[in-house]
Scaffold this active site. Structure first.
Site, PDB file in Angstrom:
ATOM      1  N   ALA A  11       0.816  -1.230   0.000  1.00  0.00           N
ATOM      2  CA  ALA A  11       0.000   0.000   0.000  1.00  0.00           C
ATOM      3  C   ALA A  11       0.841   1.268   0.000  1.00  0.00           C
ATOM      4  O   ALA A  11       0.290   2.369  -0.017  1.00  0.00           O
ATOM      5  CB  ALA A  11      -0.920  -0.011   1.218  1.00  0.00           C
ATOM      6  N   THR A  12       2.171   1.146   0.013  1.00  0.00           N
ATOM      7  CA  THR A  12       2.996   2.350   0.164  1.00  0.00           C
ATOM      8  C   THR A  12       3.223   3.112  -1.140  1.00  0.00           C
ATOM      9  O   THR A  12       3.805   4.197  -1.106  1.00  0.00           O
ATOM     10  CB  THR A  12       4.375   1.987   0.760  1.00  0.00           C
ATOM     11  OG1 THR A  12       4.947   0.947  -0.035  1.00  0.00           O
ATOM     12  CG2 THR A  12       4.278   1.548   2.201  1.00  0.00           C
ATOM     13  N   ARG A  36       7.975   0.010   3.898  1.00  0.00           N
ATOM     14  CA  ARG A  36       8.522   1.339   4.212  1.00  0.00           C
ATOM     15  C   ARG A  36       7.677   2.023   5.281  1.00  0.00           C
ATOM     16  O   ARG A  36       6.592   2.541   5.014  1.00  0.00           O
ATOM     17  CB  ARG A  36       8.623   2.167   2.929  1.00  0.00           C
ATOM     18  CG  ARG A  36       9.762   1.701   2.039  1.00  0.00           C
ATOM     19  CD  ARG A  36       9.739   2.319   0.675  1.00  0.00           C
ATOM     20  NE  ARG A  36       8.662   1.813  -0.156  1.00  0.00           N
ATOM     21  CZ  ARG A  36       8.432   2.180  -1.411  1.00  0.00           C
ATOM     22  NH1 ARG A  36       9.211   3.071  -1.984  1.00  0.00           N
ATOM     23  NH2 ARG A  36       7.433   1.665  -2.105  1.00  0.00           N
ATOM     24  N   ASP A  61       7.276  -7.465   5.715  1.00  0.00           N
ATOM     25  CA  ASP A  61       7.671  -7.975   4.406  1.00  0.00           C
ATOM     26  C   ASP A  61       6.854  -9.244   4.168  1.00  0.00           C
ATOM     27  O   ASP A  61       6.914 -10.178   4.984  1.00  0.00           O
ATOM     28  CB  ASP A  61       9.183  -8.297   4.469  1.00  0.00           C
ATOM     29  CG  ASP A  61       9.759  -8.708   3.133  1.00  0.00           C
ATOM     30  OD1 ASP A  61       9.062  -9.390   2.355  1.00  0.00           O
ATOM     31  OD2 ASP A  61      10.918  -8.343   2.874  1.00  0.00           O
ATOM     32  N   ASN A  88      -1.631  -7.262  -3.736  1.00  0.00           N
ATOM     33  CA  ASN A  88      -1.028  -6.344  -4.700  1.00  0.00           C
ATOM     34  C   ASN A  88       0.486  -6.274  -4.595  1.00  0.00           C
ATOM     35  O   ASN A  88       1.162  -6.002  -5.591  1.00  0.00           O
ATOM     36  CB  ASN A  88      -1.656  -4.958  -4.481  1.00  0.00           C
ATOM     37  CG  ASN A  88      -0.872  -3.851  -5.156  1.00  0.00           C
ATOM     38  OD1 ASN A  88      -0.943  -3.677  -6.369  1.00  0.00           O
ATOM     39  ND2 ASN A  88      -0.098  -3.094  -4.372  1.00  0.00           N
ATOM     40  N   TYR A 154       9.901 -12.827 -14.105  1.00  0.00           N
ATOM     41  CA  TYR A 154       8.755 -11.994 -13.704  1.00  0.00           C
ATOM     42  C   TYR A 154       7.485 -12.546 -14.358  1.00  0.00           C
ATOM     43  O   TYR A 154       6.447 -12.696 -13.691  1.00  0.00           O
ATOM     44  CB  TYR A 154       8.978 -10.523 -14.096  1.00  0.00           C
ATOM     45  CG  TYR A 154       7.775  -9.666 -13.752  1.00  0.00           C
ATOM     46  CD1 TYR A 154       7.442  -9.392 -12.426  1.00  0.00           C
ATOM     47  CD2 TYR A 154       6.948  -9.160 -14.758  1.00  0.00           C
ATOM     48  CE1 TYR A 154       6.319  -8.629 -12.104  1.00  0.00           C
ATOM     49  CE2 TYR A 154       5.824  -8.399 -14.445  1.00  0.00           C
ATOM     50  CZ  TYR A 154       5.520  -8.132 -13.120  1.00  0.00           C
ATOM     51  OH  TYR A 154       4.397  -7.395 -12.802  1.00  0.00           O
ATOM     52  N   PHE A 191       7.023   0.941 -10.352  1.00  0.00           N
ATOM     53  CA  PHE A 191       7.360  -0.410 -10.814  1.00  0.00           C
ATOM     54  C   PHE A 191       8.683  -0.460 -11.603  1.00  0.00           C
ATOM     55  O   PHE A 191       9.552  -1.287 -11.320  1.00  0.00           O
ATOM     56  CB  PHE A 191       6.202  -0.934 -11.687  1.00  0.00           C
ATOM     57  CG  PHE A 191       6.440  -2.279 -12.302  1.00  0.00           C
ATOM     58  CD1 PHE A 191       6.177  -3.446 -11.600  1.00  0.00           C
ATOM     59  CD2 PHE A 191       6.927  -2.393 -13.602  1.00  0.00           C
ATOM     60  CE1 PHE A 191       6.396  -4.693 -12.170  1.00  0.00           C
ATOM     61  CE2 PHE A 191       7.150  -3.628 -14.176  1.00  0.00           C
ATOM     62  CZ  PHE A 191       6.890  -4.782 -13.466  1.00  0.00           C
TER      63      PHE A 191
END
Ligand code: NDP
Ligand code: 8X3
Length: 253
Positions: A11-12, A36, A61, A88, A154, A191
């Site tokens: 959410a950061t 964070r 984390d 997310n 990825y 990203f």
């Protein structure tokens, strides 16, 4: 009536932050996860003050299953009635051919995008099951539908998210829990800065010459899925910038 609760990982910044804001606007009580501390505390305080909703920031984390489990299980019982889980938190690290990839980067992507998502989902789905309700949103990607050069690991993690999205829907069907994948194309967030390890110039170039999606576009799509009537589930949604036809074909000026 008590407020509904959304738990949002990552959410950061970017999509997670946009979701936190939108769900707060909609009156949801929030559990917000990110690593964070400063950002998480600041966002939580701001949303609580602006939208008058309770916000519980959890600095953790998602790869750390012991700490994750401890923090989530320590939540007061009333915070565990999560209505919406938004899986997310995720990232890409590097863009290299398979023979040159950094194996630490591979571990980070697999541990975050796949295993972290699983750890959170197991805990929260067990909270949803007794209520026979809930909605899990998994953030996949166009990279979970296609594979592009140097995207190898990825893309593999996002294909895994696609498979897990389908698997969760099957397994949680008896409990009336909805499961939705939201699969974006290029969204301008942090990203690419993360993918290129802080190289902001290189990251900026990814979004030059066309209009990318914004985090808010994805939050709006998630809200659409979440706000459908009880008998309707959006299984998955692929959302692209108008200028992007596939993972690699973008109509740039
Ligand atoms: P951002 O880098 O802006 O946001 C990623 C978020 O994930 C941050 O809040 C970060 O917080 C969090 N995060 C990363 N690793 C961890 C971890 N180990 N534990 C907890 N939180 C973590 O990128 P986006 O908003 O774009 O990315 C969100 C999701 O969307 C990802 O899953 C990504 O793969 C996906 N996606 C993105 C697209 C794009 O083009 N931007 C397209 C398709 C999908 P912190 O660093 O504070 O922990
Ligand atoms: C992020 C979008 O195309 O860089 O999932 O993989 S892409």
């Amino acid at each position: 009536m008590t407020a509904k609760i959304a738990l949002i990982t990552g959410a950061t910044s970017g999509i997670g932050e946009a979701c936190a804001t939108l769900f707060a606007q909609q009156g949801y009580q929030l559990v917000l996860i990110g690593r964070r501390t400063d950002r998480l505390q600041k966002l939580s305080a701001q949303l609580a003050a602006q939208y008058l909703v309770p916000v519980m920031p959890l600095v953790v984390d998602v790869r750390d299953k012991t700490q994750l489990q401890a923090l989530l299980e320590e939540l007061p019982q009333e915070w565990k009635k999560v209505d919406v889980l938004i899986n997310n938190a995720g990232l890409s690290q590097g863009l290299d051919p398979i023979d040159k990839g950094n194996t630490d980067d591979w571990d980070t992507m697999i541990d975050t995008n796949v295993k972290g998502l699983l750890y959170v989902s197991k805990i929260v789905s067990n909270w949803m099951i007794p209520h026979h309700s809930g909605h899990i949103i998994n953030i996949g990607s166009i990279a979970g539908q296609e594979v592009y050069p140097n995207g190898n690991v990825y893309c593999a993690t996002k294909h895994a998210v696609d498979a897990l999205n389908k698997g969760m829907r099957l397994d949680l069907l008896p409990y009336g829990i909805k499961v939705t994948a939201i699969n974006p194309g290029a969204v301008e967030t942090e990203f690419s800065i993360v993918r290129f390890k802080g190289d902001e110039e290189r990251a900026k170039k990814v979004y030059q010459g066309f209009e990318p999606l914004m985090a808010q576009d994805i939050a709006d799509a998630i809200w659409f899925a979440v706000s459908r009537p009880a008998h309707v589930n959006i299984n998955d949604m692929l959302i692209m910038p108008t200028a992007q036809a596939s993972a690699t074909i973008i109509n740039k000026n």
